[in-house]
Motif scaffolding. Sequence first.
Motif, PDB file in Angstrom:
ATOM      1  N   GLY A 151       9.909   7.728   0.103  1.00 31.02           N
ATOM      2  CA  GLY A 151      10.726   7.776   1.649  1.00 31.02           C
ATOM      3  C   GLY A 151      10.095   7.616   2.329  1.00 31.02           C
ATOM      4  N   TRP A 152       9.477   6.635   2.298  1.00 33.35           N
ATOM      5  CA  TRP A 152       8.884   5.313   4.017  1.00 33.35           C
ATOM      6  C   TRP A 152       9.371   4.770   4.260  1.00 33.35           C
ATOM      7  CZ3 TRP A 152       5.009   8.597   6.420  1.00 33.35           C
ATOM      8  CH2 TRP A 152       4.473   9.295   5.846  1.00 33.35           C
ATOM      9  N   ILE A 153       9.664   4.306   5.758  1.00 32.11           N
ATOM     10  CA  ILE A 153      10.079   3.933   6.120  1.00 32.11           C
ATOM     11  C   ILE A 153       9.701   2.765   7.346  1.00 32.11           C
ATOM     12  CG2 ILE A 153      12.675   3.265   7.914  1.00 32.11           C
ATOM     13  CD1 ILE A 153      13.784   5.699   5.955  1.00 32.11           C
ATOM     14  N   ARG A 154       9.647   1.316   7.336  1.00 37.42           N
ATOM     15  CA  ARG A 154       8.556   0.581   8.574  1.00 37.42           C
ATOM     16  C   ARG A 154       9.369   1.133   9.669  1.00 37.42           C
ATOM     17  NH1 ARG A 154       7.096  -5.152   8.258  1.00 37.42           N
ATOM     18  NH2 ARG A 154       7.640  -4.998   6.532  1.00 37.42           N
ATOM     19  N   THR A 155       9.317   1.391  10.293  1.00 44.53           N
ATOM     20  CA  THR A 155       9.459   1.435  12.262  1.00 44.53           C
ATOM     21  C   THR A 155       9.025   0.350  13.131  1.00 44.53           C
ATOM     22  OG1 THR A 155       7.906   2.811  12.500  1.00 44.53           O
ATOM     23  CG2 THR A 155       9.744   4.168  11.559  1.00 44.53           C
ATOM     24  N   THR A 156       7.790  -0.204  12.838  1.00 37.70           N
ATOM     25  CA  THR A 156       7.338  -0.854  13.875  1.00 37.70           C
ATOM     26  C   THR A 156       5.992  -1.895  13.028  1.00 37.70           C
ATOM     27  OG1 THR A 156       5.366   0.366  14.862  1.00 37.70           O
ATOM     28  CG2 THR A 156       7.587   0.768  15.696  1.00 37.70           C
ATOM     29  N   THR A 157       5.615  -2.788  13.820  1.00 35.42           N
ATOM     30  CA  THR A 157       4.627  -3.946  13.034  1.00 35.42           C
ATOM     31  C   THR A 157       4.872  -4.983  14.622  1.00 35.42           C
ATOM     32  OG1 THR A 157       5.735  -4.139  10.858  1.00 35.42           O
ATOM     33  CG2 THR A 157       4.549  -5.997  12.096  1.00 35.42           C
ATOM     34  N   VAL A 158       3.591  -4.536  14.812  1.00 32.58           N
ATOM     35  CA  VAL A 158       2.957  -5.031  16.460  1.00 32.58           C
ATOM     36  C   VAL A 158       1.751  -5.891  15.773  1.00 32.58           C
ATOM     37  CG1 VAL A 158       1.903  -5.153  18.530  1.00 32.58           C
ATOM     38  CG2 VAL A 158       3.595  -3.172  17.860  1.00 32.58           C
ATOM     39  N   GLY A 159       1.854  -7.306  16.128  1.00 31.18           N
ATOM     40  CA  GLY A 159       0.917  -7.630  15.575  1.00 31.18           C
ATOM     41  C   GLY A 159      -0.229  -8.695  17.388  1.00 31.18           C
ATOM     42  N   GLY A 160      -1.201  -8.932  16.449  1.00 29.24           N
ATOM     43  CA  GLY A 160      -2.466 -10.367  17.680  1.00 29.24           C
ATOM     44  C   GLY A 160      -3.221 -10.512  16.469  1.00 29.24           C
ATOM     45  N   MET A 161      -3.549 -10.837  17.901  1.00 28.54           N
ATOM     46  CA  MET A 161      -5.068 -11.696  16.497  1.00 28.54           C
ATOM     47  C   MET A 161      -5.618 -11.665  15.426  1.00 28.54           C
ATOM     48  SD  MET A 161      -7.574 -14.747  18.728  1.00 28.54           S
ATOM     49  CE  MET A 161      -6.695 -16.100  18.976  1.00 28.54           C
ATOM     50  N   SER A 202       2.851   0.453  11.206  1.00 29.20           N
ATOM     51  CA  SER A 202       4.196   1.777  10.985  1.00 29.20           C
ATOM     52  C   SER A 202       5.184   2.752  10.366  1.00 29.20           C
ATOM     53  CB  SER A 202       4.375   2.513  12.964  1.00 29.20           C
ATOM     54  OG  SER A 202       3.280   2.617  13.736  1.00 29.20           O
ATOM     55  N   TYR A 203       5.226   4.089   9.401  1.00 34.98           N
ATOM     56  CA  TYR A 203       5.916   3.991   9.148  1.00 34.98           C
ATOM     57  C   TYR A 203       6.331   5.996   9.081  1.00 34.98           C
ATOM     58  CZ  TYR A 203       4.868   0.320   6.100  1.00 34.98           C
ATOM     59  OH  TYR A 203       3.831  -1.531   5.514  1.00 34.98           O
ATOM     60  N   THR A 204       7.447   5.904   9.318  1.00 31.15           N
ATOM     61  CA  THR A 204       8.439   6.978   9.285  1.00 31.15           C
ATOM     62  C   THR A 204       7.963   7.832   7.746  1.00 31.15           C
ATOM     63  OG1 THR A 204       9.947   6.952  10.273  1.00 31.15           O
ATOM     64  CG2 THR A 204       8.396   7.317  11.402  1.00 31.15           C
ATOM     65  N   CYS A 205       8.438   8.735   7.571  1.00 33.11           N
ATOM     66  CA  CYS A 205       8.936  10.080   6.651  1.00 33.11           C
ATOM     67  C   CYS A 205       9.487  11.406   6.688  1.00 33.11           C
ATOM     68  CB  CYS A 205       8.770   9.957   5.199  1.00 33.11           C
ATOM     69  SG  CYS A 205       8.760  10.811   3.728  1.00 33.11           S
ATOM     70  N   LEU A 227       1.072  -1.228  -0.036  1.00 31.61           N
ATOM     71  CA  LEU A 227      -0.233   0.135   0.056  1.00 31.61           C
ATOM     72  C   LEU A 227       1.212   1.067   0.199  1.00 31.61           C
ATOM     73  CD1 LEU A 227      -2.460   1.397   0.001  1.00 31.61           C
ATOM     74  CD2 LEU A 227      -3.441   0.997   2.380  1.00 31.61           C
ATOM     75  N   VAL A 228       2.188   1.332   0.980  1.00 30.35           N
ATOM     76  CA  VAL A 228       2.675   2.293   0.832  1.00 30.35           C
ATOM     77  C   VAL A 228       3.276   2.816  -0.592  1.00 30.35           C
ATOM     78  CG1 VAL A 228       4.689   3.614   2.095  1.00 30.35           C
ATOM     79  CG2 VAL A 228       2.896   2.256   3.348  1.00 30.35           C
ATOM     80  N   ARG A 229       4.269   1.520  -1.053  1.00 30.60           N
ATOM     81  CA  ARG A 229       4.928   1.988  -2.403  1.00 30.60           C
ATOM     82  C   ARG A 229       4.046   1.930  -3.085  1.00 30.60           C
ATOM     83  NH1 ARG A 229       6.731  -4.019  -0.975  1.00 30.60           N
ATOM     84  NH2 ARG A 229       8.879  -3.796   0.029  1.00 30.60           N
ATOM     85  N   ALA A 230       2.803   1.749  -3.268  1.00 34.50           N
ATOM     86  CA  ALA A 230       1.484   1.774  -4.835  1.00 34.50           C
ATOM     87  C   ALA A 230       1.666   3.597  -4.018  1.00 34.50           C
ATOM     88  CB  ALA A 230       0.064   1.194  -3.823  1.00 34.50           C
ATOM     89  N   TRP A 231       0.856   4.134  -3.250  1.00 32.86           N
ATOM     90  CA  TRP A 231       0.489   5.626  -3.317  1.00 32.86           C
ATOM     91  C   TRP A 231       1.827   6.126  -2.801  1.00 32.86           C
ATOM     92  CZ3 TRP A 231       2.102   7.028   2.769  1.00 32.86           C
ATOM     93  CH2 TRP A 231       1.647   8.863   2.745  1.00 32.86           C
ATOM     94  N   GLY A 232       2.721   5.402  -2.819  1.00 34.38           N
ATOM     95  CA  GLY A 232       3.950   6.563  -2.482  1.00 34.38           C
ATOM     96  C   GLY A 232       4.660   6.949  -4.239  1.00 34.38           C
TER      97      GLY A 232
END
Length: 105
Positions: free
Chosen positions: A55-65, A71-74, A20-25
């Motif tokens: 320029g978006w970089i993934r910073t965190t991934t928190v998973g649950g059921m 999250s990404y920052t730029c 999604l971030v790549r397509a949006w970018g």
Amino acid sequence: MQVELTGGATGRVSGYADQLVRAWGAGRKAEALKYGTSGVVNQLWDFSHGAGGGGWIRTTTVGGMFETKVSYTCESAYVDFTIKPAAAAAGQPQSVVKVYTQGAD
């Protein structure tokens, strides 16, 4: 219908947000709609006034059921996606169901 991710794989939960971030970018709205709901995609386009850039970089991934947050920052901007993990793991389209945006204007 399954959504294809990088390399032909389907179902990698955080991969939905990455695609999604790549397509949006790149400004590819129709492609972005494969991964995120129309509400998510429209909010991204409104946030960046068009394409989001590369320029978006993934910073965190928190998973649950029941949900996964990615999250990404730029520079000074931040986006946080909520994904339905079971839907994403099954390769279902529009599994990114929420986005929170903050920063750059």
